[in-house]
Scaffold this active site. Structure first.
Site, PDB file in Angstrom:
ATOM      1  N   GLN A 201       3.531  -2.614  11.072  1.00  0.00           N
ATOM      2  CA  GLN A 201       4.699  -3.456  11.279  1.00  0.00           C
ATOM      3  C   GLN A 201       5.666  -3.317  10.120  1.00  0.00           C
ATOM      4  O   GLN A 201       5.294  -2.896   9.020  1.00  0.00           O
ATOM      5  CB  GLN A 201       4.316  -4.931  11.435  1.00  0.00           C
ATOM      6  CG  GLN A 201       3.910  -5.627  10.142  1.00  0.00           C
ATOM      7  CD  GLN A 201       3.699  -7.122  10.308  1.00  0.00           C
ATOM      8  OE1 GLN A 201       2.592  -7.547  10.604  1.00  0.00           O
ATOM      9  NE2 GLN A 201       4.753  -7.908  10.147  1.00  0.00           N
TER      10      GLN A 201
ATOM     11  N   SER B 273      -7.209  19.327   2.304  1.00  0.00           N
ATOM     12  CA  SER B 273      -6.719  18.745   1.051  1.00  0.00           C
ATOM     13  C   SER B 273      -7.761  18.884  -0.058  1.00  0.00           C
ATOM     14  O   SER B 273      -8.968  18.814   0.169  1.00  0.00           O
ATOM     15  CB  SER B 273      -6.352  17.277   1.247  1.00  0.00           C
ATOM     16  OG  SER B 273      -7.447  16.551   1.779  1.00  0.00           O
TER      17      SER B 273
ATOM     18  N   GLY C 276      -0.013   0.348  16.086  1.00  0.00           N
ATOM     19  CA  GLY C 276      -0.741   0.686  14.868  1.00  0.00           C
ATOM     20  C   GLY C 276      -1.911  -0.253  14.640  1.00  0.00           C
ATOM     21  O   GLY C 276      -3.021   0.186  14.289  1.00  0.00           O
TER      22      GLY C 276
ATOM     23  N   ASN D 277      -0.344  10.736  13.870  1.00  0.00           N
ATOM     24  CA  ASN D 277      -1.260  11.102  14.945  1.00  0.00           C
ATOM     25  C   ASN D 277      -0.813  12.433  15.553  1.00  0.00           C
ATOM     26  O   ASN D 277       0.011  12.498  16.465  1.00  0.00           O
ATOM     27  CB  ASN D 277      -1.304  10.008  16.014  1.00  0.00           C
ATOM     28  CG  ASN D 277      -2.473  10.177  16.970  1.00  0.00           C
ATOM     29  OD1 ASN D 277      -2.603  11.201  17.640  1.00  0.00           O
ATOM     30  ND2 ASN D 277      -3.333   9.175  17.040  1.00  0.00           N
TER      31      ASN D 277
ATOM     32  N   ASN E  62      -7.342  25.421   5.732  1.00  0.00           N
ATOM     33  CA  ASN E  62      -6.726  24.660   4.654  1.00  0.00           C
ATOM     34  C   ASN E  62      -7.066  23.183   4.826  1.00  0.00           C
ATOM     35  O   ASN E  62      -6.853  22.603   5.893  1.00  0.00           O
ATOM     36  CB  ASN E  62      -5.201  24.863   4.700  1.00  0.00           C
ATOM     37  CG  ASN E  62      -4.454  23.926   3.765  1.00  0.00           C
ATOM     38  OD1 ASN E  62      -5.020  23.404   2.815  1.00  0.00           O
ATOM     39  ND2 ASN E  62      -3.185  23.708   4.047  1.00  0.00           N
TER      40      ASN E  62
ATOM     41  N   HIS F  78       0.861  -1.184   0.000  1.00  0.00           N
ATOM     42  CA  HIS F  78       0.000   0.000   0.000  1.00  0.00           C
ATOM     43  C   HIS F  78       0.891   1.225   0.000  1.00  0.00           C
ATOM     44  O   HIS F  78       2.074   1.171   0.344  1.00  0.00           O
ATOM     45  CB  HIS F  78      -0.944   0.016   1.201  1.00  0.00           C
ATOM     46  CG  HIS F  78      -0.251   0.010   2.534  1.00  0.00           C
ATOM     47  ND1 HIS F  78       0.184   1.150   3.166  1.00  0.00           N
ATOM     48  CD2 HIS F  78       0.097  -1.013   3.358  1.00  0.00           C
ATOM     49  CE1 HIS F  78       0.751   0.847   4.315  1.00  0.00           C
ATOM     50  NE2 HIS F  78       0.721  -0.471   4.463  1.00  0.00           N
TER      51      HIS F  78
ATOM     52  N   ASP G 214       3.990   4.764   4.778  1.00  0.00           N
ATOM     53  CA  ASP G 214       4.821   3.956   3.896  1.00  0.00           C
ATOM     54  C   ASP G 214       5.241   4.680   2.627  1.00  0.00           C
ATOM     55  O   ASP G 214       6.211   4.268   1.979  1.00  0.00           O
ATOM     56  CB  ASP G 214       4.108   2.642   3.556  1.00  0.00           C
ATOM     57  CG  ASP G 214       4.347   1.590   4.630  1.00  0.00           C
ATOM     58  OD1 ASP G 214       4.876   1.952   5.700  1.00  0.00           O
ATOM     59  OD2 ASP G 214       4.009   0.412   4.403  1.00  0.00           O
TER      60      ASP G 214
END
Length: 577
Positions: free
Chosen positions: A139, A531, A168, A315, A529, A14, A339
């Site tokens: 992980q 996205s 996570g 976070n 602001n 991902h 990632d």
């Protein structure tokens, strides 16, 4: 040294991304989802992202010295008893096939340990010579939390927690339990501030010490078979325990066809807002566990500088509390904490190993594609969209915002990461408070309780948030001052905090000027602001993306490069917006 860093693997990944680093300098970075328009690019190799990075550098794969992947996939596959390729040449062909990336010879292919890549993305790009490093995510190959120290360009791992004790995955399990979806940690972070924390041990599942934690409901040596990770098994253990430990049953969801949109959509049995106390408890448990780790890591290393990476690093509420810990004198959180950031980390790690000096980040992650005014004009003309070319796009857009409008803002190079920082943004004046509801419900079609963030000129930060410390990445929360609460109610969360971006004229002069022009109308150099995207879709990348999203969402205007597109007067009312 020319290094192409990558994340993503066909069928098993991902947040695919690619990054080009030349002689220690980041030349380009992009995420695959921005091109394919598939959010998180599940199972997609970074083909478009890699092609963009090479084109941006004027290179082909023949010019690349090293392709560095942000996972040690050969070791991971071997450890799980899964088949791997007989040679690096076969693996590279699977990742970057010659029919798409012609080459006369293969560059060296290296696989960087996942948490090493995360750690490198924080340490080597932070501009700090030394400091403690904390990696927190779902992980890596065989770890979910890594405590390390960086000194003189070297990273030393001190200890780690196994995947079964992943913070996570714990947070993802609670997200799923509340009906938000396991991959929507950001939603639960926002929901948590509306609730009241309960038992932080979740019925004895957690045990906390001053400097660490243990988890009793997932075996620390949990190992899946026939899979490259323990995500499904770990979340299953947590969900089974939560169903026994919590008074409310899990918020079941189904996929139903929505005739209004013509597609299947998720529907939950209950409003996830009803799970706000569960969210607050999970957030508080996460904070207690991580802040304990931070205390222990800083005590052990003797450092006062802390650097954070890994998906949990998104976070912002947690980061804000860490920033205010007395033990932490200096905090750097990699803004590409997930990632997508290991493409960056793998690239700079490989370059540093070859002796390159890595150029630190300067307050921007705008390393993606850009379009010239001529190319943007061509897209506008081809679409038949009416537009003007004002002499000052910042002043013209500020006029729209000052009149109560919400505008798309598409300027310069695209940014990496999930948070727009003034290049692919939706912007508005953060007053009145009802602007938050308008943008949440009518424009972005998302939950009314979701928070927004402010972009402010760095000169205004001390008056609004009580600190002049540069916070350019919108990655920590801070309390707001009385003046801040009065000037920007639409971006002040229920716990009286906000997630600010301080904007420097040296780093982003056009965005800084837009905010200043708004300040001329309102008296305060701050804007709301968020996205530039609709529900469940990636942030826009190209002018065509921006134009399509503008026509689909009930925006008032779009600043597309130097051009301004205005919604015809009355059309929003006619559309019921």
């Amino acid at each position: 040294m020319r290094v192409l860093g990558v994340n993503g693997w066909p069928g098993a990944s991902h947040d695919g991304a690619a990054c080009l680093v030349v002689d220690g300098d980041v030349i380009a970075l992009a995420e695959e989802e921005r091109f394919t328009r598939h959010k998180h690019a599940y199972g997609e190799a970074p083909l478009n992202a890699a092609a963009y990075c090479l084109a941006e550098g004027g290179l082909t794969l023949d010019d690349i010295d090293v392709v560095a992947h942000g996972w040690d996939l050969p070791a991971l596959f071997a450890d799980r008893g899964l088949d791997w390729f007989d040679s690096d040449a076969e693996a590279l062909e699977h990742l970057l096939p010659k029919k798409l990336f012609p080459r006369s010879s293969d560059p060296r292919l290296t696989f960087v340990g996942h948490h090493t890549a995360h750690a490198a993305s924080a340490y080597l790009l932070s501009g700090r010579d030394r400091g403690a490093i904390l990696v927190l995510d779902g992980q890596g190959e065989n770890e979910s939390t890594t405590l390390a120290v960086g000194i003189d360009g070297e990273i030393k791992t001190l200890r780690a927690h196994t995947p079964g004790w992943s913070l996570g995955y714990f947070y993802a399990a609670v997200c799923a339990y509340a009906g938000l979806g396991a991959d929507n940690a950001g939603k639960m972070m926002g929901l948590a501030s509306y609730g009241t924390p309960g038992d932080l041990t979740f019925g004895g599942a957690f045990a906390f010490t001053d400097e660490d934690f243990t988890i009793g409901v997932v075996p620390p040596d949990l190992r899946s078979t026939g899979s490259t990770d323990e995500e499904t098994a770990t979340i299953r253990h947590w969900l089974e325990h939560l169903e026994k430990a919590l008074p409310d049953a899990p918020n079941r969801s189904t996929r139903r066809f929505d005739p209004a949109t013509g597609r299947f959509a998720k529907a939950t049995a209950r409003d996830p807002f009803e799970y706000r106390d569960v969210a607050a408890t999970a957030q508080a448990a996460l904070e207690r566990a991580v802040m304990g780790l931070v205390r222990g890591l800083l005590r052990e290393t003797g450092e006062t500088t802390l650097m954070i990476a890994g998906g949990v690093g998104f976070n912002a509420t947690l980061n804000g509390k860490i920033m205010r810990m007395p033990e932490v004198r200096d905090l750097f959180v990699q803004p590409l904490a997930g990632d997508q950031g290991v493409s960056l980390g793998a690239a700079v790690w490989a370059a540093a190993q070859e002796g390159d000096r890595i150029k630190p980040m300067n307050g921007s992650v705008a390393w993606g594609p850009q379009w010239s005014p001529d190319r943007i004009r061509h897209v506008l003309d081809a679409s038949g969209t009416a537009y003007t070319e004002p002499s000052d796009i910042a002043a013209a857009t500020a006029g729209v915002l000052a009149a109560g409008g919400v505008s798309g803002w598409f300027q310069g190079r695209a940014e990496g990461g999930p948070r727009a920082l003034g290049h692919r943004s939706l912007v508005a004046v953060p007053d009145p408070e009802s602007t938050r509801d308008r943008v949440n419900v009518r424009i972005k079609d998302r939950e009314a309780w979701r928070p927004f963030a402010p972009s402010m000129q760095e000169e205004a930060a001390e008056a609004l948030i009580g600190t002049a410390t540069p916070l350019p990445y919108m990655i920590v929360t801070t309390p707001v001052t009385e003046a801040g609460a009065a000037a920007m109610p639409a971006v002040v969360h229920s716990d009286r905090t906000t997630r600010p971006q301080t904007v420097s004229a040296a780093v982003d002069p056009l965005y800084h000027r837009l905010i200043g022009e708004v300040g001329r109308h309102t008296g305060t150099a701050v804007i709301m602001n968020t996205s530039f995207n609709g529900r469940d879709e990636p942030v826009v990348c190209s002018p065509a993306d921006a134009l399509a999203t503008f026509h689909r969402l009930p925006l008032d205007a779009l600043a597309l490069g130097p051009f301004l597109v205005r919604r015809p007067a009355g059309s929003l009312r006619e559309a019921g917006a």
